[in-house]
Design an enzyme around this catalytic site. Structure first.
Site, PDB file in Angstrom:
ATOM      1  N   GLN A  78       0.836  -1.201   0.000  1.00  0.00           N
ATOM      2  CA  GLN A  78       0.000   0.000   0.000  1.00  0.00           C
ATOM      3  C   GLN A  78       0.868   1.248   0.000  1.00  0.00           C
ATOM      4  O   GLN A  78       1.236   1.776   1.050  1.00  0.00           O
ATOM      5  CB  GLN A  78      -0.956   0.001   1.202  1.00  0.00           C
ATOM      6  CG  GLN A  78      -1.972   1.101   1.099  1.00  0.00           C
ATOM      7  CD  GLN A  78      -3.081   0.973   2.104  1.00  0.00           C
ATOM      8  OE1 GLN A  78      -3.203   0.005   2.829  1.00  0.00           O
ATOM      9  NE2 GLN A  78      -3.918   1.990   2.151  1.00  0.00           N
ATOM     10  N   PHE A  79       1.187   1.735  -1.199  1.00  0.00           N
ATOM     11  CA  PHE A  79       2.056   2.902  -1.338  1.00  0.00           C
ATOM     12  C   PHE A  79       1.451   4.146  -0.710  1.00  0.00           C
ATOM     13  O   PHE A  79       2.166   5.074  -0.341  1.00  0.00           O
ATOM     14  CB  PHE A  79       2.409   3.156  -2.809  1.00  0.00           C
ATOM     15  CG  PHE A  79       1.279   3.720  -3.627  1.00  0.00           C
ATOM     16  CD1 PHE A  79       1.130   5.097  -3.763  1.00  0.00           C
ATOM     17  CD2 PHE A  79       0.371   2.886  -4.266  1.00  0.00           C
ATOM     18  CE1 PHE A  79       0.095   5.624  -4.511  1.00  0.00           C
ATOM     19  CE2 PHE A  79      -0.664   3.409  -5.017  1.00  0.00           C
ATOM     20  CZ  PHE A  79      -0.802   4.774  -5.144  1.00  0.00           C
ATOM     21  N   THR A  80       0.133   4.184  -0.524  1.00  0.00           N
ATOM     22  CA  THR A  80      -0.518   5.388   0.009  1.00  0.00           C
ATOM     23  C   THR A  80      -0.143   5.662   1.462  1.00  0.00           C
ATOM     24  O   THR A  80      -0.439   6.749   1.968  1.00  0.00           O
ATOM     25  CB  THR A  80      -2.051   5.309  -0.132  1.00  0.00           C
ATOM     26  OG1 THR A  80      -2.527   4.190   0.609  1.00  0.00           O
ATOM     27  CG2 THR A  80      -2.462   5.192  -1.591  1.00  0.00           C
TER      28      THR A  80
END
Length: 158
Positions: free
Chosen positions: A79-81
């Site tokens: 989850q890059f966010t």
């Protein structure tokens, strides 16, 4: 590297209306990789993830057992966010590691987790895919790990 750990009674990942991974009782871990992360960050998160005591013992004493102690499953989701900065009301993800470098480090994380635990107990989403993550949080219990914060703490910055 950041990991948002949720103690779950069940969790699954769906891609294109197909369930690609599912676990029962255990941990669902949302994993974010910063552009400056290295193998040291992976090692820290793996060690903490396997040993953090989020489960009760047979007598009901809370915070006594780890996922390793209980031999439970772990569902990991990239989850890059998790590495965002707000510019006004719009998120900016320039701190997140990009593309194949991020995928390589994430795969290294999964491999180390399996090597230090049990590969068949480690489940995964699909890196870079649009996913639906279904989490039945147990407690609720949600813990954040940050390998960067740990490094700063050790050097006396925090």
């Amino acid at each position: 590297m950041k990991a948002i750990i949720q103690r779950v009674s069940s969790a699954s990942v769906t891609v294109d209306q197909e369930v690609i991974s599912a676990i029962g009782r255990g941990l669902c871990v949302l994993v974010g990789i910063c552009r400056d992360d290295s193998q040291k960050d992976v090692e820290y998160i793996v060690r903490k993830l396997l040993n953090i005591r989020l489960f009760e013992d047979p007598s009901g004493k809370r915070w006594s057992k780890s996922v390793l102690d209980e031999q439970l499953e772990i569902l990991c989701v990239s989850q890059f966010t998790l590495y965002h900065k707000l510019k006004g009301n719009k998120p900016d993800f320039h701190l997140a590691m990009q593309g194949t470098d991020a995928q390589d480090l994430y795969n290294s994380f999964l491999k180390q987790l399996g090597a230090k635990y049990s590969p068949e107990k480690i489940k995964d989403g699909k890196f870079g895919a649009y996913m639906q993550v279904h989490i039945q949080n147990d407690g609720p219990v949600t813990i954040e790990l940050d390998s960067g914060a740990a490094s700063a703490e050790k050097s006396g910055e925090n």
